[in-house]
Design a protein around this motif. Structure first.
Motif, PDB file in Angstrom:
ATOM      1  N   UNK A  45       0.811  -1.220   0.000  1.00  0.00           N
ATOM      2  CA  UNK A  45       0.000   0.000   0.000  1.00  0.00           C
ATOM      3  C   UNK A  45       0.841   1.265   0.000  1.00  0.00           C
ATOM      4  N   UNK A  48       1.798   2.391  -3.945  1.00  0.00           N
ATOM      5  CA  UNK A  48       0.918   3.304  -4.692  1.00  0.00           C
ATOM      6  C   UNK A  48       0.330   4.408  -3.799  1.00  0.00           C
ATOM      7  N   UNK A  50      -1.301   4.451  -1.007  1.00  0.00           N
ATOM      8  CA  UNK A  50      -2.534   4.342  -0.212  1.00  0.00           C
ATOM      9  C   UNK A  50      -2.176   4.489   1.263  1.00  0.00           C
ATOM     10  N   UNK A  79      -0.141   6.352  -9.248  1.00  0.00           N
ATOM     11  CA  UNK A  79      -1.376   5.556  -9.250  1.00  0.00           C
ATOM     12  C   UNK A  79      -1.859   5.258 -10.660  1.00  0.00           C
ATOM     13  N   UNK A  84      -4.146  -1.999  -8.475  1.00  0.00           N
ATOM     14  CA  UNK A  84      -4.158  -2.813  -7.268  1.00  0.00           C
ATOM     15  C   UNK A  84      -5.375  -3.736  -7.267  1.00  0.00           C
TER      16      UNK A  84
END
Lengths: 251, 235
Positions: A45, A48, A50, A79, A84
């Motif tokens: 995570x 990207x 997050x 992104x 994902x």
């Protein structure tokens, strides 16, 4: 190729990632193994964004992005070149299957609707769900949802797809249909980073296996090296604990 | 005590004429309130510093005080402000010319805005955060995630709440009678005091409120059924 350097991440005072380095070649399948709480998902995570890493850089698509102070443009760049697949699928429940797959194309990449739908249908065909294009997520089984999730990721033709335990939430009899799709796309040269508990998948499909524990990469190498010639005690212990022989010794 | 039954019917017919105004005073505040609620929601979601605090204070105040006070405060306060500012800027505007029901609609819009803001907020909490993450992961911007993923679902989840608020506000309009707006209750007061038939006039008013509310609840029930069909499951 994607390279990440020195990624650190803490939740409060708990250090989850303590300086991770990782290089993934184009077309490579990298699997990340490790006990729960080892930081595998957090690492994925962070890639990207997050999760916001506390420190580190990513080198990727001819750009170096500082994880500590990325611009909004940097984050979007990251992104829009990655995709994902989530453990809980995370399909957009108010959009049908086709809408789920085209969203990233029409909205994030400004591809005309008709062209986007052609791309989406081709990817749905690939995961065997072209006939479900008009269905809504709550009309699908877990395995079908995850295959839509994979089609959604494939559609944007990313440089790398990040898989966060893609089969962990599935009923056992539905794991097969998702693994089948994963095997197929691995063979077609899609770059993949896969956090998984499917040891057999890791053993058969990966070009490179990473074993993480307590926020660091303990050991990495080819599947053969990790599964049969591991040097680290922690790796051996983990592989032993997830082996059928150990799981059933007390039964 | 003697009840004049024929007068109930007379009053009923007299009060029916007030139904359109009453419905208008329900629908307009809900509509304006909805716009206010969207504004408040945007301010909250974007965490705009000063405005977020102001929005929080607004919602807190209007949900913590009775609607009748909002009507009084707006009805008495706005003319004072208009006269004061008119003086400063040299505009001679007569606040007495504004029809009273405009003040009531303004006040109730503010009340509705606060309640609807909370309804939207609980709708947003019902949206799966994973879906927002999936939106970010495919490269949507923050505002695209809000507009395309979060809000459509949040409003959908908030719909039953909106419907309930609508019913509540239909009854709240009766407080406009204290500033002599001829909606159903206001007109009932007129009918009652003109004819000295108080109980009869209020019975007629009650029947009208009851009838319209039953009609409305039936509509709400239909939307609820439709929604649970869409959502699936037994909820």
């Amino acid at each position: 190729m994607i390279t990440i350097h020195n990624v650190h991440k803490a939740f409060g005072r708990h250090q989850v990632l303590k300086g991770i380095h990782l290089t993934v070649q184009k077309g490579e399948v990298v699997t990340i193994l490790g006990p729960s709480g080892s930081g595998k998902t957090t690492l994925l995570r962070c890639i990207n964004y997050l999760e916001r890493p506390d420190e580190g850089q990513v080198e990727f698509g001819g750009k170096t992005i500082d994880y500590k102070h990325p611009s909004k443009k940097d984050i979007l760049f990251l992104r829009r070149h990655t995709a994902m697949v989530f453990q809980q699928y995370n399909l957009f429940s108010h959009k049908n299957v086709l809408g789920n797959v085209t969203e990233g194309l029409t909205v994030a990449r400004k591809i005309p609707k008709r062209e986007a739908e052609e791309i989406a249908m081709a990817q749905l065909e690939r995961v065997g769900l072209a006939d479900k294009a008009g269905h809504y997520p709550n009309q699908l089984s877990g395995g079908q949802k995850q295959r839509v999730g994979i089609a959604r990721a494939l559609a944007i033709n990313p440089d790398v797809i990040l898989f966060d335990e893609p089969t962990a939430a599935l009923d056992p009899e539905l794991v097969g249909e998702v693994l089948e799709v994963l095997l197929e796309i691995a063979e077609t040269g899609v770059t993949m980073i896969v956090v998984t508990h499917e040891m057999e998948f890791a053993r058969r499909v990966s070009d490179h296996v990473i074993f993480m524990d307590q926020g660091i990469i303990v050991e990495e190498g080819s599947p053969h090296q990790i599964f049969h010639q591991s040097r680290e005690e922690r790796t051996k212990k983990f592989l032993h604990r997830v082996s059928p022989a150990y799981l059933y010794q007390q039964v | 005590m003697h009840i004049d039954y024929p007068f109930i019917w007379t009053a009923f017919k007299f009060l029916l004429a007030a139904v359109p105004l009453t419905l208008l005073m329900t629908i307009l505040p809900i509509l304006f309130g909805f716009i206010i609620a969207l504004l408040v929601t945007y301010i909250r979601l974007y965490k705009i510093k000063v405005l977020a605090a102001a929005a929080g204070a607004y919602v807190s105040f209007f949900r913590s005080t009775p609607a009748i006070l909002h009507v009084m405060l707006i009805y008495l306060g706005i003319p004072v402000l208009i006269i004061k500012f008119g003086h400063i800027f040299g505009i001679g505007f007569n606040a007495n010319k504004i029809p009273v029901f405009i003040f009531v609609i303004a006040a109730l819009s503010l009340t509705a805005g606060a309640y609807l803001s909370e309804a939207v907020r609980s709708g947003i909490l019902a949206v799966d955060t994973g879906e927002a993450e999936a939106g970010y992961a495919i490269g949507l911007t923050h505002s695209q995630v809000i507009r395309r993923i979060v809000l459509p679902q949040a409003l959908f989840y908030a719909l039953p709440n909106f419907v309930n608020l609508f019913g509540g506000f239909f009854h709240t309009t009766s407080i406009a009678s204290i500033v002599a707006v001829p909606e159903i209750t206001g007109k009932a007061i007129i009918a009652a005091s003109n004819n000295y038939e108080f109980l009869e006039a209020y019975i007629a008013a009650a029947i009208i409120y009851w009838g319209i509310t039953i009609l409305f609840e039936w509509l709400a029930h239909l939307t609820d059924q439709k929604l649970s069909q869409l959502k699936g499951g037994i909820t």
